[in-house]
Design a protein around this motif. Sequence first.
Motif, short mmCIF file in Angstrom:
data_model
loop_
_atom_site.label_atom_id
_atom_site.label_comp_id
_atom_site.label_asym_id
_atom_site.label_seq_id
_atom_site.Cartn_x
_atom_site.Cartn_y
_atom_site.Cartn_z
N LEU A 306 0.97 -1.13 -0.07
CA LEU A 306 0.03 -0.08 -0.03
C LEU A 306 0.88 1.40 0.05
O LEU A 306 0.45 2.29 -0.63
N SER A 309 2.16 1.71 -3.49
CA SER A 309 0.97 2.18 -4.37
C SER A 309 1.02 3.78 -4.06
O SER A 309 0.44 4.58 -5.06
N ASP A 310 0.82 4.16 -2.81
CA ASP A 310 0.80 5.68 -2.57
C ASP A 310 1.87 6.43 -3.33
O ASP A 310 1.66 7.41 -3.81
N GLN A 312 3.83 5.66 -5.61
CA GLN A 312 3.66 5.70 -7.04
C GLN A 312 2.59 6.72 -7.60
O GLN A 312 2.67 7.53 -8.65
N ALA A 313 1.58 6.80 -7.05
CA ALA A 313 0.46 7.74 -7.30
C ALA A 313 1.13 8.88 -7.20
O ALA A 313 0.51 9.92 -7.76
N ASN A 326 -5.98 5.07 -4.15
CA ASN A 326 -6.66 3.81 -4.27
C ASN A 326 -7.52 3.62 -2.87
O ASN A 326 -6.98 3.57 -2.02
N GLU A 554 3.73 -5.00 -8.20
CA GLU A 554 2.69 -4.55 -9.32
C GLU A 554 1.81 -5.71 -9.44
O GLU A 554 0.68 -5.82 -9.64
N LEU A 557 -0.58 -5.80 -6.61
CA LEU A 557 -1.56 -4.70 -6.74
C LEU A 557 -2.69 -5.13 -7.86
O LEU A 557 -3.90 -4.83 -7.88
N THR A 558 -2.08 -5.77 -8.86
CA THR A 558 -3.00 -6.06 -9.92
C THR A 558 -4.04 -7.75 -9.60
O THR A 558 -4.53 -8.11 -10.62
N SER A 608 5.40 3.33 -13.89
CA SER A 608 6.50 3.21 -13.30
C SER A 608 8.04 3.07 -14.25
O SER A 608 8.59 3.57 -14.05
#
Length: 678
Positions: A306, A309-310, A312-313, A326, A554, A557-558, A608
């Motif tokens: 998580l 992901s944050d 990368q966002a 997300n 990745e 997350l997918t 990315s």
Amino acid sequence: MIAKSPIPVGSSIFFSFTLFIISVVVILLLRRYLTLRATPAYLVIPVFLALALPASVVLLVPIDLASSSRDGAGPKAIWLPDRLLLISWRIAYWLIFVLTWAILPLLGEYIDSGYRDPKGRLQYSIRSNARYQLIVLGCALVGLIYISILNGFKFRSIKGLIMAIAYVWGLVLAIYMMGHGLVSVPRTLFRNSEVSTRLRRVQAHAPRLHDRLMDAINELEGLESQVTQLQRRKTGSARDFQDWIEELAESSGTPEARTPLLEPSEGSSTIPNVITERYMADLTRRLQRARHQKARFVDEWDRLVLLASDLQAIINSSASKKLEFNHSPHRSTILPRVKILTPYLRYHVYANIVPKVRLIMGAICGAASVCIVWSELIKSLAPRLSVVTLSIVSYRKDPVPVDFGRQVVACAWLLYMCWAALVGISDAKVWGNRALVRRNTYGESACWYAGLVARLTVPIAYNFLTFLPLSFRQNTTFYHLLGQYIDLTPLGKGFDYFFPVFILIPVAATLFNLYGRVKNICGFGLIEEDDDDMENNPSGYGIGGWREGRDLIERELTGLGSLGLSGRGVSPRATSRTDEGGAFSTSRTSRNEAIRPSRPTRGPATASAVVDEQEEEETFFQSFAHRVKNTFETADKPQWMQGDFFRVPQWMGNEGNENNNGLGRWFGGRPTPGGVRL
């Protein structure tokens, strides 16, 4: 005799309210790491006291400074009467002493025993702590003989010896952990201020954490397979423990419904022919540890995914200036839930404000660390040059009482020193499987961490008191309770002055990454250092690099990874082995090849990949060399170079010649297969 003092109503109300706030914060902290409804009271109450009492010590030290330095009119500060202050110090100190040296060690082993009945748990706990307690008792007996010869056999000498031994042991551990934390805290703030660098560090840590999670799952599956075999036994000694076996099977779930990560080997799941109570307790203990170990790494993996992901966002939002996280029920951040933050405002908060705040906090913490280390080195030589001393005590002809502002400064110094020591505890790798897990912390780990916090707070508090002038320090109630007994014994006399100089050892080891060098030489390290992988493999290629960590994150997350944030499916693609001790484990090379995803082929660049290309801009010469290399590697071979066009003559080789009459025998070739040429 202690003089009677008027009771300050305002200070008493403030002190009571602060204790109430401390209690509420400790309960919230326990609620974060323990399930309070399912945790027995005999565990919650000692752990609560072991956390609340050290926090009250941090509060009592500034109050003691103001109370001991007040004049007739009284300072404008929070102060208490001498009698009330002495009672508070006695309650806090002796409760902490009993908790750290008797109650919490016994309670931790009691929970970790694995036995079902209280009698078996208590016997196991006493046996487990007997060796440690006998060592401490032997050292105390030697010291008691020495003190009795020196000062006579008196209760005061015995009491001073016990307090000095406890203080010396706590100070040694506190100085080492605090020295590491004084460097780690500001360095972590500086490194996390840059989003892209932090993302690389998270990705570099992902493969190692993923391997640990796989090992934890494998170990748990091996132990649960033993429970399944025991459940199938209906004859012999297994019938005497049928209820115990069924209880373990129910807590493990239905093994047939799960897909194991590895096929359990025969040696790893072998159970003895005769089932005993000791074996069942050992299996229960190992099963409990394995479950909590898996829960620990599952929680760490979720938070790492998580966080990546944050981050990368945040990087991807640099073009649109709008940031959207997300939505997930397991969010580790709080600000994204706030509805008043629009995507545009959220972008500026995370991309501009938060990094600058981390830089400012890193600079403040770095300056504070330098001041503390300087004060430790200079306090015995030139105390007037100590920054910590000058911020609390005034060196005028007429000493100025400690006011409320200086109390706040003293409390801030103490909190930062304790924070640094706790960071050193969390970074150290010598505590075995103990860890703090959100809402699922093992009871033995909770007892151990609470006892360590309580054991370090009193030495740090008295070490902070040694920064102050001797005449000022001797007037405090804390000195009358602890300091005079430490100075009375030869073990403690002068120890609190010269030993803190050794804080330079952990500071230098952390600052110059000596832990990583020791790990490279010896194969193991004492402190968790994630930056070794970044320094040794900055490109990120190969097993364990940040590129592999990026692929793992990745895929997670997918929903294509072997682990899922919503449901924990387990991938069966791996091979197993059994080590010499019969423990169920996984071969590292085969596990990496089986579990870790292969790198994607070249294709449309993802978000990315775009960031990687932007961060890894090549020079003209590097780009030209790469293109030439790719040209030669992708070019097809000519027809005359394909096949076995050039053959080695038979007289130069050994193929098909049993007598080895070729050229090879002239240079020491073997005359016959398997033979030795002399």
